[in-house]
Design a protein around this motif. Structure first.
Motif, PDB file in Angstrom:
ATOM      1  N   ARG A   1       0.846  -1.194   0.004  1.00 47.07           N
ATOM      2  CA  ARG A   1       0.024  -0.007  -0.015  1.00 47.07           C
ATOM      3  C   ARG A   1       0.647   1.226  -0.088  1.00 47.07           C
ATOM      4  O   ARG A   1       2.184   1.257   0.416  1.00 47.07           O
TER       5      ARG A   1
ATOM      6  N   GLU B   1       2.209  -4.977   3.576  1.00 52.01           N
ATOM      7  CA  GLU B   1       1.070  -5.386   4.441  1.00 52.01           C
ATOM      8  C   GLU B   1       0.867  -6.655   5.163  1.00 52.01           C
ATOM      9  O   GLU B   1       0.151  -7.076   5.823  1.00 52.01           O
TER      10      GLU B   1
ATOM     11  N   VAL C   1      -0.377  -1.279  10.144  1.00 51.10           N
ATOM     12  CA  VAL C   1      -0.879  -1.520   8.905  1.00 51.10           C
ATOM     13  C   VAL C   1       0.285  -2.232   8.028  1.00 51.10           C
ATOM     14  O   VAL C   1       0.002  -3.011   7.159  1.00 51.10           O
ATOM     15  N   GLY C   2       1.424  -1.847   8.326  1.00 49.54           N
ATOM     16  CA  GLY C   2       2.552  -2.514   7.694  1.00 49.54           C
ATOM     17  C   GLY C   2       3.770  -1.961   7.869  1.00 49.54           C
ATOM     18  O   GLY C   2       3.958  -0.721   8.728  1.00 49.54           O
TER      19      GLY C   2
END
Length: 249
Positions: free
Chosen positions: A51, A74, A217-218
């Protein structure tokens, strides 16, 4: 009676036109199919793999500059575990960010932004996320500062080459702290240590300054834009190499 015959070339011309029209329709169909497949693949990649985000503040300077765009893996932490030194994007645990008004965009701009966001090429929600460096994992004892101005994790002082400090300042944090990271949480700090509202300055918030791992989120792994800033984001394993896990301390 006189017979009227249709010239053969007129019939051939109609067949050519019909064939060309059919070919054009097939081309348009193929383009649409390719576009839809690419859109689906991009959506799946954005949802499950990679992302894009942009950097809205200077809290990670000089590692990251304002308006840099980054790519985030992610698969971290759901598949690949977190490590000390990782640069992570996470959702606000509560109270870290001020309320933001919803952007008023023209319908066409909003639609384009939605499509780009769906495929991971835009990051309309970057203002709702934060990016910091992981310093403490669950169970870690994080203390600052020793007589040399260093921070330590599980008793091991850190020599941090990635941080930015004001001229003449040696302490890596303006304020002292002594914390033990609770289970399923992280202690995170910005690289621009005197200009980052990170775990140190959110102790009065619901999470006491710690970030739930579920909010991550990552892991940011590359600066994708601008091209002049392109590069991989290092988690500096040598800085944290000597630290033993809490169970082994």
């Amino acid at each position: 009676m006189t017979e009227t015959t249709v010239p053969a070339d007129n019939s051939s011309a109609r067949l050519r036109r019909r064939s060309q029209k059919k070919g054009a329709l097939l081309f348009v169909r193929d383009v649409l199919v390719i576009f839809l497949v690419a859109l689906l693949v991009s959506f799946l990649i954005k949802t499950f793999l990679v992302r894009s985000f942009f950097i809205p503040s200077g809290s990670m300077e000089q590692t990251l500059q304002i308006d840099d765009r980054i790519l985030v893996n992610e698969l971290v932490p759901s598949v690949v575990g977190l490590e000390r030194g990782d640069v992570v994007v996470f959702r606000d645990p509560g109270g870290w960010l001020p309320p933001t008004a919803e952007k008023d965009q023209p319908p066409l701009v909003a639609a384009v932004d939605w499509v780009l966001s769906a495929v991971g090429l835009s990051a309309s929600d970057s203002d709702d996320h934060l990016i910091k460096r992981v310093i403490g994992l669950p169970g870690d004892h994080v203390v600052c500062c020793n007589t040399l101005g260093q921070m330590s994790v599980n008793g091991v002082p850190l020599n941090e080459p990635y941080i930015t400090l004001p001229a003449g300042v040696t302490n890596v944090s303006k304020d002292a702290f002594d914390v033990t990271v609770p289970a399923n949480s992280l202690w995170v700090m910005g690289d621009n240590r005197y200009n980052s509202k990170d775990s140190r300055y959110n102790r009065e918030q619901p999470g006491n300054g710690f970030v739930p791992i579920d909010n991550v989120v990552g892991r940011a792994f590359v600066i994708s834009w601008p091209s002049a800033h392109w590069g991989w984001l290092d988690n500096h394993p040598s800085v944290f190499a000597g630290i033993r896990d809490p169970e082994a301390s």
